[in-house]
Scaffold this motif. Sequence first.
Motif, PDB file in Angstrom:
ATOM      1  N   ILE A 282      -5.445  -4.535  18.250  1.00 41.20           N
ATOM      2  CA  ILE A 282      -5.902  -4.067  19.540  1.00 41.20           C
ATOM      3  C   ILE A 282      -7.324  -3.591  19.213  1.00 41.20           C
ATOM      4  N   GLY A 283      -8.247  -3.803  19.757  1.00 36.57           N
ATOM      5  CA  GLY A 283      -9.518  -3.511  19.686  1.00 36.57           C
ATOM      6  C   GLY A 283     -10.299  -3.067  21.119  1.00 36.57           C
ATOM      7  N   GLY A 284     -10.929  -1.859  20.996  1.00 41.48           N
ATOM      8  CA  GLY A 284     -11.830  -1.694  22.254  1.00 41.48           C
ATOM      9  C   GLY A 284     -10.766  -0.836  23.228  1.00 41.48           C
ATOM     10  N   PHE A 285      -9.460  -1.271  23.604  1.00 38.80           N
ATOM     11  CA  PHE A 285      -8.731  -0.487  24.378  1.00 38.80           C
ATOM     12  C   PHE A 285      -8.035   0.624  23.577  1.00 38.80           C
ATOM     13  N   GLY A 286      -7.636   1.641  24.453  1.00 40.68           N
ATOM     14  CA  GLY A 286      -7.259   2.824  23.795  1.00 40.68           C
ATOM     15  C   GLY A 286      -5.647   2.736  23.988  1.00 40.68           C
ATOM     16  N   MET A 287      -4.749   3.258  23.104  1.00 39.96           N
ATOM     17  CA  MET A 287      -3.467   3.358  23.070  1.00 39.96           C
ATOM     18  C   MET A 287      -3.064   4.759  22.669  1.00 39.96           C
ATOM     19  N   THR A 288      -2.347   5.477  23.685  1.00 40.22           N
ATOM     20  CA  THR A 288      -1.616   6.863  23.433  1.00 40.22           C
ATOM     21  C   THR A 288      -0.167   6.957  23.212  1.00 40.22           C
ATOM     22  N   ASN A 289       0.476   5.931  23.378  1.00 36.43           N
ATOM     23  CA  ASN A 289       2.080   5.969  23.163  1.00 36.43           C
ATOM     24  C   ASN A 289       2.506   6.220  21.677  1.00 36.43           C
ATOM     25  N   SER A 290       3.464   6.428  21.312  1.00 39.83           N
ATOM     26  CA  SER A 290       4.072   6.920  19.990  1.00 39.83           C
ATOM     27  C   SER A 290       4.029   5.640  19.145  1.00 39.83           C
ATOM     28  N   ILE A 291       3.903   5.869  17.848  1.00 42.50           N
ATOM     29  CA  ILE A 291       3.739   4.775  16.863  1.00 42.50           C
ATOM     30  C   ILE A 291       5.074   4.049  16.606  1.00 42.50           C
ATOM     31  N   THR A 292       6.273   4.804  17.205  1.00 44.88           N
ATOM     32  CA  THR A 292       7.602   4.280  17.081  1.00 44.88           C
ATOM     33  C   THR A 292       8.026   2.912  18.034  1.00 44.88           C
ATOM     34  N   ASP A 293       6.846   2.900  18.847  1.00 45.52           N
ATOM     35  CA  ASP A 293       7.130   1.560  19.643  1.00 45.52           C
ATOM     36  C   ASP A 293       6.716   0.345  19.046  1.00 45.52           C
ATOM     37  N   PHE A 294       6.043   0.563  17.762  1.00 50.00           N
ATOM     38  CA  PHE A 294       5.456  -0.801  17.094  1.00 50.00           C
ATOM     39  C   PHE A 294       6.081  -0.659  15.841  1.00 50.00           C
ATOM     40  N   MET A 295       7.304  -0.050  15.488  1.00 49.22           N
ATOM     41  CA  MET A 295       7.502   0.002  13.951  1.00 49.22           C
ATOM     42  C   MET A 295       8.306  -1.425  13.707  1.00 49.22           C
ATOM     43  N   ASP A 296       8.828  -2.077  14.806  1.00 48.02           N
ATOM     44  CA  ASP A 296       9.206  -3.625  14.344  1.00 48.02           C
ATOM     45  C   ASP A 296       8.360  -4.511  13.867  1.00 48.02           C
ATOM     46  N   ILE A 297       6.892  -4.506  14.136  1.00 47.43           N
ATOM     47  CA  ILE A 297       5.663  -5.232  13.973  1.00 47.43           C
ATOM     48  C   ILE A 297       5.375  -5.146  12.560  1.00 47.43           C
ATOM     49  N   PRO A 298       5.628  -6.149  11.818  1.00 46.39           N
ATOM     50  CA  PRO A 298       5.285  -6.245  10.321  1.00 46.39           C
ATOM     51  C   PRO A 298       3.603  -5.780  10.009  1.00 46.39           C
ATOM     52  N   GLU A 299       2.935  -6.442  10.680  1.00 44.47           N
ATOM     53  CA  GLU A 299       1.472  -6.126  10.776  1.00 44.47           C
ATOM     54  C   GLU A 299       0.880  -5.392  11.866  1.00 44.47           C
ATOM     55  N   LEU A 300       0.344  -4.230  11.874  1.00 42.68           N
ATOM     56  CA  LEU A 300      -0.406  -3.580  13.082  1.00 42.68           C
ATOM     57  C   LEU A 300      -1.586  -3.120  12.816  1.00 42.68           C
ATOM     58  N   CYS A 301      -2.650  -3.238  13.606  1.00 43.70           N
ATOM     59  CA  CYS A 301      -3.768  -2.647  13.587  1.00 43.70           C
ATOM     60  C   CYS A 301      -4.099  -2.040  14.964  1.00 43.70           C
ATOM     61  N   ILE A 302      -4.113  -1.003  15.257  1.00 39.70           N
ATOM     62  CA  ILE A 302      -4.351  -0.283  16.691  1.00 39.70           C
ATOM     63  C   ILE A 302      -5.486   0.805  16.165  1.00 39.70           C
ATOM     64  N   LYS A 303      -5.961   1.167  17.592  1.00 35.42           N
ATOM     65  CA  LYS A 303      -7.273   2.263  17.728  1.00 35.42           C
ATOM     66  C   LYS A 303      -6.544   3.469  18.352  1.00 35.42           C
ATOM     67  N   ARG A 304      -6.606   4.659  17.569  1.00 36.24           N
ATOM     68  CA  ARG A 304      -6.124   5.713  18.290  1.00 36.24           C
ATOM     69  C   ARG A 304      -7.359   6.780  18.478  1.00 36.24           C
ATOM     70  N   GLU A 305      -7.221   7.521  19.492  1.00 36.75           N
ATOM     71  CA  GLU A 305      -8.359   8.502  19.508  1.00 36.75           C
ATOM     72  C   GLU A 305      -7.821   9.869  18.842  1.00 36.75           C
ATOM     73  N   ASN A 306      -6.639  10.106  18.974  1.00 34.78           N
ATOM     74  CA  ASN A 306      -6.039  11.248  18.271  1.00 34.78           C
ATOM     75  C   ASN A 306      -4.450  10.735  18.007  1.00 34.78           C
ATOM     76  N   ILE A 307      -3.959  11.348  16.971  1.00 31.48           N
ATOM     77  CA  ILE A 307      -2.381  11.249  16.593  1.00 31.48           C
ATOM     78  C   ILE A 307      -1.792  12.438  16.568  1.00 31.48           C
ATOM     79  N   SER A 308      -0.597  12.325  17.008  1.00 34.19           N
ATOM     80  CA  SER A 308       0.457  13.553  16.622  1.00 34.19           C
ATOM     81  C   SER A 308       0.880  13.680  15.321  1.00 34.19           C
ATOM     82  N   ARG A 309       1.500  14.978  15.376  1.00 31.85           N
ATOM     83  CA  ARG A 309       1.812  15.318  13.858  1.00 31.85           C
ATOM     84  C   ARG A 309       3.201  14.530  13.611  1.00 31.85           C
ATOM     85  N   ASN A 310       3.968  14.213  14.696  1.00 33.78           N
ATOM     86  CA  ASN A 310       5.076  13.483  14.265  1.00 33.78           C
ATOM     87  C   ASN A 310       4.894  12.162  14.224  1.00 33.78           C
TER      88      ASN A 310
END
Length: 332
Positions: A282-310
Motif C-alpha cells: 500500500i502506497g500513499g494511503f495511511g493505515m492506523t489499524n494493528s499489525i495483527t490484521d496482516f499477520m497471515d500475509i507472507p509479504e507485506l509493505c505498508i506505510k505507517r505514520e506512527n506505530i504503537s509499542r505493542n
Amino acid sequence: MFLSKWTPWNFFSKNEKPAIMDMPYLVMTQILDNVGFLAIQNLRKTCKSFRNFIDDVKPNNELKKIDIFLEHHRLTVKITFDNDNNLENGGEVTVMYKEGKEQNCCLISKTYKSSVVEFNKTDGHFVDVFFHDFEPILMNQRSKLTDMGIKIASFSYQDIYSLSPQSKFQSIFSRCLCSRFQKFESVLTIPAEKRNSQHRKVANDMMNRFGQILGSRTVPFETKNLDLKVFKQSQIFGILRSIKTNSLVGNQAFQFFEEEDTQTLDAIPKCETLKNMEYLRIGGFGMTNSITDFMDIPELCIKRENISRNDITIVKQSRFVIITKKTNYPTI
C-alpha cells in the motif's frame, strides 16, 4: 440439440439451408474454446444469436493481462495473450481512447508490433467508448488472469495537451487496416485547474462503472496480481469486493494542493479477498489499524505514520523488517 435458447423459434424454416447455429451445443462450445480471444469478439458482432450465445457460455480464451491507464483526456488499454496466434504480428495489442477535438468525439488508435492504425469515433465520450468495447470482456472473462492493472494519473500542472488527427472509425476488433501516419497535431490549451477537475470527475465515474460491472458478475473476477492506483480509498474497496486476487498493490494518485480528506485503508482487513492474499503493498494511503490484521500475509509493505509499542513488539517477534524514513524540509 439445437441452440433454440439463443435463436428465435421461427428463425428457421424448411426451405432454409443449415446454419452454424444449428450445430449441437457441445460442438459450438468446443469451437469457441479454440478460436481465440479476438475471433470471439468479432463473432459477437455478427448477429444477435451469436452474441447471446457467447455471453451465456463465456468461452475460454488466452487473455492473460489487462492494463488500464487513465490519463488526462485519454485512456490506454494494453491487453496481452498467452498465445501469439491471437494476432498475426504478436500476442499483445495496445488501444488508446482519446478525447477528440469536436464535442462528444473519441479518437481510437490500435498499436501492435510498432504498427499504428488510426480510427475516429464521432460520437460518445472516450470512457464510454472504452466500456462499450471492454464491458463484454470483463463480464465474460472466465479464466484467471495473471495480471490486471487499473491506474489513474495524478494531477498535472500542464495547461496544454495534443490531439491526434481524425480518420474513419472502425471497431478495434475488426479487420486490421493499413498503417497510417498522422499529418498534423492540434494543440489545445486548458487551465490546469479546470483540467484536473475534469480528470477527477472522469476518474470517479470510471471507477464507479468498474465497480458496477464487476459487481454484476455471477462469479468473482479472478487475477493473480492486481495493481490499483486511484484517488479514493472507496475505489479500492469497490474493486476488491468483486475480485479474487493473490497479490495487491494499492497506490493513491496524488492530487497535489487540492483539498482532500485523509485517506486511510483501515477497513481493508475486512475484505474477503484478503484471506488468500500472498502479497500486499500500500502506497500513499495511511493505515492506523494493528499489525495483527496482516499477520497471515507472507509479504507485506505498508506505510505507517506512527506505530504503537505493542505493534513494535509483534514485529520484532515475527522478524518483520521496519524501514524508517526521515525527511528534512528546508526552513523558509
